[in-house]
Write a protein that holds these residues in place. Structure first.
Motif, PDB file in Angstrom:
ATOM      1  N   ASP A 426       3.819   0.767  -3.277  1.00 23.90           N
ATOM      2  CA  ASP A 426       3.376   0.055  -2.071  1.00 23.90           C
ATOM      3  C   ASP A 426       4.361  -1.035  -1.666  1.00 23.90           C
ATOM      4  O   ASP A 426       4.522  -1.324  -0.482  1.00 23.90           O
ATOM      5  CB  ASP A 426       1.994  -0.554  -2.311  1.00 23.90           C
ATOM      6  CG  ASP A 426       0.902   0.495  -2.411  1.00 23.90           C
ATOM      7  OD1 ASP A 426       1.159   1.649  -2.007  1.00 23.90           O
ATOM      8  OD2 ASP A 426      -0.198   0.170  -2.908  1.00 23.90           O
ATOM      9  N   THR A 427       5.033  -1.631  -2.651  1.00 25.23           N
ATOM     10  CA  THR A 427       5.971  -2.719  -2.338  1.00 25.23           C
ATOM     11  C   THR A 427       7.199  -2.218  -1.587  1.00 25.23           C
ATOM     12  O   THR A 427       7.871  -3.009  -0.921  1.00 25.23           O
ATOM     13  CB  THR A 427       6.426  -3.422  -3.629  1.00 25.23           C
ATOM     14  OG1 THR A 427       7.026  -2.453  -4.530  1.00 25.23           O
ATOM     15  CG2 THR A 427       5.255  -4.107  -4.329  1.00 25.23           C
ATOM     16  N   SER A 430       6.876  -3.046   2.197  1.00 28.25           N
ATOM     17  CA  SER A 430       6.636  -4.409   2.659  1.00 28.25           C
ATOM     18  C   SER A 430       7.915  -5.229   2.691  1.00 28.25           C
ATOM     19  O   SER A 430       8.984  -4.723   2.393  1.00 28.25           O
ATOM     20  CB  SER A 430       5.604  -5.085   1.781  1.00 28.25           C
ATOM     21  OG  SER A 430       6.041  -5.112   0.443  1.00 28.25           O
TER      22      SER A 430
END
Length: 430
Positions: A426-427, A430
């Motif tokens: 998920d990082t 971002s």
């Protein structure tokens, strides 16, 4: 041995001096990294200065009158700025705040009329429905006093303002050409106004998401996936030589560059390169004699490349143009703009899963920015995501809507994209 070298060796051999130098170097590197982080963070709110300018204008009129400024009305300040006579001036007020904040009004869709302005924002991929978008400070806000259903049916917008605060379920707006809280048709008695509305207020039609930050990681993953699927290499790993991809006949027209820009998009890319440095592009053209002159004519005139299939020598000329500094810079700029446009279109279509956004951005790049729409194709086929009601990553993938009819001719592309995105953390987004 020179005196300078002797001093250098003495310093290096001295532990205290060496540690001091290392400390200075580390400090400089840290300062540079901090500056880069601050610069990136500042871009996350890059429309905030527009809101601040609107606040300044509102405050100005709390202590000044038009007469004290030798003006017939408040609106003359903004109309005359754009060399217009006094008219209904809400657009001119917003344009003034944009330009006085140091921005180019064209990048924000500026137009003297509200409907034209929203059309421009739609083309820029920055128009957001009030039903499913939470505005940010500095965004533009548009009103249809006939209500949201009227806006959806007609595309009508009556008025524009600037979002200066978003809190809880409300939005605070500053707008020009107002009279008793709504747009005024009496330009000489209207004024700059500030007020707060609930986000679900029926008069709010849509927003201009100018300055809205798209997460850097999301844009980078999008560029990497698209480039991998077009030229076989992640964008972040491209060498300069990789920017020269040219396919003469890609489904009926030329495609070029890291994104496989096709037809008129290929021509637009070359026009951007020409605008960055016409000297570089002209220099390449001269080396290809008459062929180069024809390409320059296409760049500078209203040519149509929607079905243009060049010969091999013309392809060589175009490749050389793509590999100039201007050609590479044009691809860097356009790939970022395209990635952000595709992401915005996905979000407008209520696709919020980040993996699904990237997956669908690749679809938009391949089939066009209208490819989500119903009945978008001349053969009567619906858009590639039409009928997908739950736009999660897995549901979009499982729908196979973008696999090209029943023969699934893009199965390899879709499967690779799915597997790659599934493997990211998920990082990474971002």
């Amino acid at each position: 041995m020179t005196t300078a070298v002797k001093y250098f060796l003495l310093i290096i051999n001295n532990k205290k001096a060496r540690n001091t130098i290392i400390g200075i170097v580390i400090g400089v590197i840290a300062a540079v990294l901090f500056l880069l982080m601050f610069t990136y963070e500042s871009t996350q709110q890059n429309a905030a200065p527009i809101a601040e300018k609107a606040k300044e204008e509102y405050s100005f009129w709390q202590t000044h009158t038009p007469g004290s400024q030798n003006l017939s009305c408040q609106g003359e300040r903004y109309c005359s700025y754009f060399k217009s006579s006094v008219t209904d001036w809400c657009c001119y007020f917003v344009g003034y705040c944009i330009q006085e904040s140091g921005y180019e009004t064209k990048d924000f869709g500026f137009a003297p009329g509200t409907i034209m302005w929203t059309n421009n924002l739609k083309e820029l991929g920055k128009l957001k429905s009030a039903d499913n978008y939470t505005p940010q400070v500095g965004n533009l806000i548009f009103f249809d006093y006939g209500g949201r259903s009227h806006y959806k049916a007609t595309g009508n917008v009556d008025h524009i303002g600037i979002v200066v605060e978003v809190k809880d379920n409300s939005v605070t707006v500053i707008a020009g050409n107002e009279y008793n809280g709504q747009t005024s048709n009496w330009a000489t008695v209207s004024y700059v106004n500030k007020y707060t509305l609930q986000l679900n207020d029926d008069s709010i039609a849509c927003y201009g998401a100018v300055g809205s930050a798209i997460e850097k990681g999301l844009a980078n993953v999008t560029r990497n996936v698209i480039t991998h699927n077009e030229v076989g290499i992640f964008y972040s790993e491209l060498d300069n030589s990789d920017f020269g991809s040219v396919t003469a006949n890609d489904n009926g027209a030329l495609s070029v560059g890291a994104y496989g820009w096709h037809g008129n998009n290929a021509l637009s890319l070359l026009r951007k390169a020409y605008s960055i440095s016409n000297a570089e592009i002209n220099r390449v053209a001269l080396s290809y004699s008459n062929t180069g002159r024809k390409v320059i004519a296409a760049i500078t005139n209203g040519s149509d490349w929607s079905s243009y299939v060049p010969d091999s020598y013309t392809c060589s000329c175009i490749k050389a143009m793509l590999l100039t500094n201007a050609g590479i810079e044009a691809q860097n700029q356009t790939s970022t703009e395209n990635a952000e446009e595709y992401i915005a279109i996905c979000q407008e279509n209520n696709i919020n899963d980040k993996r699904a956004i990237v997956y669908c951005a690749d679809i938009l790049n391949q089939f066009g920015t209208g490819s989500f729409d119903k009945n978008v194709y001349g053969n009567g086929h619906n858009g590639v995501l039409y009928g997908v009601s739950n736009a999660t990553f897995d549901s979009v993938y499982s729908s196979k809507r973008a696999w090209s009819d029943s023969n699934y001719s893009y199965e390899t592309r879709r499967k690779w994209t799915y597997d790659y995105l599934k493997g990211l953390s998920d990082t990474d987004f971002s």
